[in-house]
Write a protein that holds these residues in place. Structure first.
Motif, PDB file in Angstrom:
ATOM      1  N   TYR A 124       3.094   4.684   7.958  1.00 35.09           N
ATOM      2  CA  TYR A 124       4.033   4.072   8.293  1.00 35.09           C
ATOM      3  C   TYR A 124       4.823   3.130   7.136  1.00 35.09           C
ATOM      4  O   TYR A 124       4.263   2.338   6.485  1.00 35.09           O
ATOM      5  N   PRO A 168      -4.053   3.903   1.270  1.00 34.64           N
ATOM      6  CA  PRO A 168      -4.422   3.946   2.791  1.00 34.64           C
ATOM      7  C   PRO A 168      -3.374   3.036   3.615  1.00 34.64           C
ATOM      8  O   PRO A 168      -3.195   3.399   4.626  1.00 34.64           O
ATOM      9  N   ALA A 169      -3.090   1.892   3.354  1.00 35.96           N
ATOM     10  CA  ALA A 169      -2.501   1.009   4.098  1.00 35.96           C
ATOM     11  C   ALA A 169      -0.917   1.322   4.454  1.00 35.96           C
ATOM     12  O   ALA A 169      -0.053   2.071   3.419  1.00 35.96           O
ATOM     13  N   ASN A 170      -0.369   1.114   5.445  1.00 32.82           N
ATOM     14  CA  ASN A 170       1.199   1.363   5.846  1.00 32.82           C
ATOM     15  C   ASN A 170       1.735   0.408   4.670  1.00 32.82           C
ATOM     16  O   ASN A 170       1.126  -0.688   4.312  1.00 32.82           O
TER      17      ASN A 170
HETATM   18  C1  LIG Z   1      -0.392   1.383  10.369  1.00 38.99           C
HETATM   19  O1  LIG Z   1       0.714   1.232  11.523  1.00 38.99           O
HETATM   20  C2  LIG Z   1       0.274   1.750  12.699  1.00 38.99           C
HETATM   21  C3  LIG Z   1       1.604   1.384  13.519  1.00 38.99           C
HETATM   22  O2  LIG Z   1       2.001  -0.029  13.540  1.00 38.99           O
HETATM   23  C4  LIG Z   1      -0.749   1.100  13.168  1.00 38.99           C
HETATM   24  O3  LIG Z   1      -1.296   1.634  14.409  1.00 38.99           O
HETATM   25  C5  LIG Z   1      -1.976   1.420  12.182  1.00 38.99           C
HETATM   26  O4  LIG Z   1      -3.096   0.751  12.567  1.00 38.99           O
HETATM   27  C6  LIG Z   1      -1.511   0.878  10.729  1.00 38.99           C
HETATM   28  N1  LIG Z   1      -2.370   1.270   9.689  1.00 38.99           N
HETATM   29  C7  LIG Z   1      -3.135   0.547   8.859  1.00 38.99           C
HETATM   30  C8  LIG Z   1      -3.696   1.033   7.869  1.00 38.99           C
HETATM   31  O5  LIG Z   1      -2.669  -0.565   8.626  1.00 38.99           O
END
Ligand SMILES: *[C@@H]1O[C@H](CO)[C@@H](O)[C@H](O)[C@H]1NC(C)=O
Ligand SMILES: *[C@@H]1O[C@H](CO)[C@@H](O)[C@H](O)[C@H]1NC(C)=O
Ligand SMILES: *[C@@H]1O[C@H](CO)[C@@H](O)[C@H](O)[C@H]1NC(C)=O
Ligand SMILES: *[C@@H]1O[C@H](CO)[C@@H](O)[C@H](O)[C@H]1NC(C)=O
Ligand SMILES: *[C@@H]1O[C@H](CO)[C@@H](O)[C@H](O)[C@H]1NC(C)=O
Length: 351
Positions: A293, A220-222
């Motif tokens: 991302y 799930p994480a970026n």
């Molecule tokens: C991923 O990055 C976006 C934009 O920086 C942010 O809005 C989002 O919360 C992040 N998602 C996670 C799961 O960290």
């Protein structure tokens, strides 16, 4: 029945009622019998002053038998849903004794089925659905248990407070709020009279749940991906979802050396050093859209130019220090011959 009234009247008239010496023992002490089956019960008086005994029942009795201390009731075929046989004895001092035999007449259900499934269709994650299980012609319903299975686990048990001893139709309701993980799971109901063994349970046909849900990323994480020279980069955007999600990628600049795998859910970049930047993967289906991302950066230590630079700087500094030391020593020992200075320089050059 008539006899029973007379008998009650007799107790009232004589003024003598059930006393401590009135001990009647039933064997078995209670009966559970299928409708239409036979049973027999032995009633014995524990008093040594017994004058006579008998059984009273709605459809068959024995009448009073004198001089016995035990008497058996034989029923060939139970043809009533509610029967209450009574065993009685008369003691030599005219005491009347009376004991009821608890009898449960049962019938297992004709059918157990889930109904109104056609109205259900695919389920949407998080919504509530009411499922119905119909149990046909079961008696006595107060002893009926209905188990709802989801997967192989019982997730709900139902019971009924039904006064009727004769067969009835019963419906059990189960509220399901499906989760994404429930897709493909089977739900069914099972009915059982709880005094019968496991083998007598009856199950409905299973219903396979289809759950519609928005995309969920496997990871799930970026992600921040650090790459070294010559490595391939794999950006993994794989997600689950029902219906199957579609992927779209947004790249920092147009790139030639890349492939996607068959589902579009992975981006593979070769010639990694050309592609630092931010990559966006958008996954969507009819139930939602998710964005992930990726930040691609170069590993600083892996740059060949940088490494060589650092190495050269280290060598240069070492030489400089060594040179100073040599010079200092020579100065202190007052050896100022140019030969020794040259030797020192030679040594430096050689090292
Ligand atoms: C991923 O990055 C976006 C934009 O920086 C942010 O809005 C989002 O919360 C992040 N998602 C996670 C799961 O960290
Ligand atoms: C009934 O029980 C008594 C006492 O246990 C026994 O003596 C008698 O044989 C039994 N009769 C039958 C028919 O089983
Ligand atoms: C049937 O259910 C009733 C009420 O719950 C209970 O009292 C009775 O013992 C049950 N009958 C049997 C044979 O288990
Ligand atoms: C139970 O349902 C069946 C079928 O719908 C019907 O024929 C029967 O009469 C019902 N029985 C009772 C006791 O209501
Ligand atoms: C949902 O379950 C159905 C039936 O088992 C299956 O065909 C389908 O592939 C599943 N979909 C997902 C996304 O798990």
């Amino acid at each position: 029945m008539m006899w029973l009234f007379l008998f009650s009247g007799l107790i009232a008239h004589t003024g003598k009622s059930v006393s401590a010496s009135c001990q009647l023992q039933m064997n078995p002490p209670s009966v559970v019998v299928r409708y239409g089956d036979s049973f027999s019960v032995n009633c014995s008086s524990l008093s040594n002053q017994t004058f006579g005994m008998g059984w009273e029942s709605t459809d068959s009795g024995t009448g009073l038998r004198k001089g016995v201390s035990s008497i058996t009731l034989d029923i060939d075929a139970v043809k009533k849903w509610m029967i209450e046989p009574q065993c009685y004895s008369t003691l030599s001092d005219d005491t009347q004794c009376l004991t009821n035999l608890p009898v449960t007449v049962y019938k297992t259900p004709d059918s157990v089925s889930l109904s109104q499934l056609s109205e259900m269709g695919p389920m949407v994650e998080g919504r509530m659905y009411r499922m119905q299980c119909d149990i046909a012609e079961v008696a006595p319903a107060k002893n009926l248990s209905v188990y709802w299975y989801k997967g192989n686990e019982i997730s709900f048990t139902d019971a009924f407070s039904e006064p009727s001893a004769s067969p009835v139709n019963k419906s059990s309701f189960y509220n399901v709020i499906p989760k994404s993980g429930d897709n493909g799971t089977q739900i069914w109901c099972e009915a059982k009279l709880n005094f019968l063994p496991q083998g007598s349970r009856k199950q409905s046909k299973p219903y396979e749940v289809i759950v519609l849900y928005p995309p969920i990323f496997d990871k799930p994480a970026n992600e921040t991906v650090v790459v070294s020279a010559g490595e391939k980069i794999l950006l993994n955007c794989a997600a689950k979802g029902n219906p199957l999600p579609k992927y779209s990628w947004h790249l920092p600049k147009p790139i030639q050396q890349m492939h996607k795998n068959r589902n579009d859910n992975q981006l593979i970049l070769t010639q990694s050093l050309q592609f630092p930047g931010n990559y966006t993967c958008t996954v969507s289906n009819t139930h939602g859209t998710k964005v992930k991302y990726f930040t691609v950066t170069e590993a600083p230590s892996s740059h060949p130019g940088t490494t060589a630079g650092i190495l050269m700087a280290v060598i240069f500094v070492s030489f400089f220090i060594l040179g100073c030391v040599v010079y200092h020593k020579q100065k202190n020992s007052s050896v100022t011959s140019p030969e020794s200075l040259n030797r020192g320089a030679e040594r430096l050059n050689v090292t």
